[in-house]
Scaffold this active site. Structure first.
Site, mmCIF file in Angstrom:
data_model
loop_
_atom_site.group_PDB
_atom_site.id
_atom_site.type_symbol
_atom_site.label_atom_id
_atom_site.label_comp_id
_atom_site.label_asym_id
_atom_site.label_seq_id
_atom_site.Cartn_x
_atom_site.Cartn_y
_atom_site.Cartn_z
ATOM 1 N N ALA A 63 0.854 -1.205 0.000
ATOM 2 C CA ALA A 63 0.000 0.000 0.000
ATOM 3 C C ALA A 63 0.883 1.246 0.000
ATOM 4 O O ALA A 63 1.796 1.350 -0.815
ATOM 5 C CB ALA A 63 -0.970 -0.042 1.180
ATOM 6 N N SER A 64 0.690 2.175 0.936
ATOM 7 C CA SER A 64 1.385 3.462 0.859
ATOM 8 C C SER A 64 2.858 3.417 1.260
ATOM 9 O O SER A 64 3.530 4.453 1.196
ATOM 10 C CB SER A 64 0.641 4.512 1.689
ATOM 11 O OG SER A 64 -0.550 4.882 1.030
ATOM 12 N N LEU A 65 3.379 2.252 1.628
ATOM 13 C CA LEU A 65 4.834 2.141 1.747
ATOM 14 C C LEU A 65 5.485 2.277 0.371
ATOM 15 O O LEU A 65 6.696 2.483 0.258
ATOM 16 C CB LEU A 65 5.229 0.814 2.389
ATOM 17 C CG LEU A 65 5.293 0.807 3.924
ATOM 18 C CD1 LEU A 65 3.935 1.073 4.550
ATOM 19 C CD2 LEU A 65 5.851 -0.516 4.438
#
Length: 328
Positions: A13-15
């Site tokens: 995801a937003s990593l």
């Protein structure tokens, strides 16, 4: 149920965001892009308008810092324009083409004039398409060449390297978390996020620069340790310091007391206001599938926690308890 493995592969995801941000800044170092270039220099048709119909200039820096006026569908009201347009947040709609998603996004009104507010957004997905235009390569190829291959992040990509090690995705539930099957709407403290965990199995799914990568904790820790160090071999130290500097202050602090925003992550400006034991200059963010991380350069700490529970692992008690245990 299978026990967790140290080399388990997760949907990041937003990593993904700081990894793609680092790739873009490599191209800035090479003089192929400029942070203050207009998006339309690379994407002439990406010209979202304000509610009054004017179409302001959006820069690449504004995309990276979430000050462009764009948003996310999950942050939009259920009857809002992002829902009506069918915008994908990069976690759903298998098989959707990136240009089509950007067309839908560009048709939605901006929340504010670029540079005059802060709102978490699909800006890094737009950056991904800019990188493709600037290089003539696909985003997965760009990120591999500029970031993951130099750091030997062998399990981190936009596709799964070893499906047998892929962790199952779970959503918060009572009395126990429930495994995600098909499209799964999950309510967070900010809105409803729609997950389709098998999105990555459709090769036609666009590579989301804001949320589409898959990888291991060990790989991501290697990236964080590079960030905690001098940036070599992927970035110059001067570039890294720019990423770590607060680019946006007051608008972020309004929603996250004590925190500003740099390039790719939040930056701790005031630990007292944030109620945090971390040092000023600590970097931090998370991922919707249930992940959190932070880098405290002053204390020589890089910490990443990947869970398979959305959203307990990113917004729940666990990340704070882990942080406090580390400092305790």
């Amino acid at each position: 149920a299978l026990p967790m493995r140290e080399d388990a592969i997760f949907r990041l995801a937003s990593l993904t965001k700081p990894i793609v941000t680092a790739a873009m800044l490599r191209l800035v170092e090479e003089g192929r892009l400029g942070l203050d270039q207009a998006v339309t220099e690379w994407l002439p048709d990406f010209r979202p308008a304000l509610p009054d119909g004017t179409r302001p200039v959006i820069t690449l820096r504004q995309l990276l810092t979430h000050t462009s006026g764009l948003g996310y569908r999950f942050l939009d009201p259920e009857d809002g324009p992002y829902h009506q347009a069918g915008v994908s947040d990069g976690l759903d709609q298998p098989g959707l083409d990136l240009d089509e998603n950007l067309r839908r996004l560009a048709g939605c009104p901006l929340y504010f004039p670029p540079g005059q507010g802060w709102r978490y957004s699909l800006g890094i997905d737009v950056v991904g398409r800019v990188l493709e235009k600037a290089t003539g390569q696909d985003l997965p190829e760009i990120v591999a060449a500029l970031v993951t291959e130099p750091l030997a992040m062998t399990d981190t990509a936009f596709a799964v390297t070893d499906p047998e090690r892929l962790a199952a995705a779970y959503a918060d539930g009572m009395p126990a978390p429930a495994r995600m099957v098909g499209e799964t709407p999950v309510r967070s403290e900010e809105g409803v996020v729609r997950f389709t965990p098998d999105r990555h199995l459709d090769p036609a799914s666009f590579p989301s620069g804001g949320g589409g990568m898959i990888g291991t904790a060990g790989d991501f820790l290697r990236f964080l340790e590079t960030v905690r160090g001098d940036g070599a071999p992927i970035l110059r130290e001067t570039t890294l310091r720019t990423m770590q500097a607060v680019q946006v202050d007051a608008p972020v602090r309004a929603s996250r007391p004590g925190w500003g925003f740099g390039l790719g992550w939040a930056v701790l400006a005031d630990p007292v206001a944030a109620g945090s034991p971390q040092s000023p200059g600590t970097l931090h963010w998370g991922g919707a599938y249930g992940h959190s991380w932070f880098v405290d350069p002053a204390r020589a700490l890089s910490v990443v926690a990947l869970t398979n529970t959305a959203f307990a692992g990113v917004h729940g008690a666990f990340p704070t308890a882990l942080r406090d245990a580390v400092y305790g």
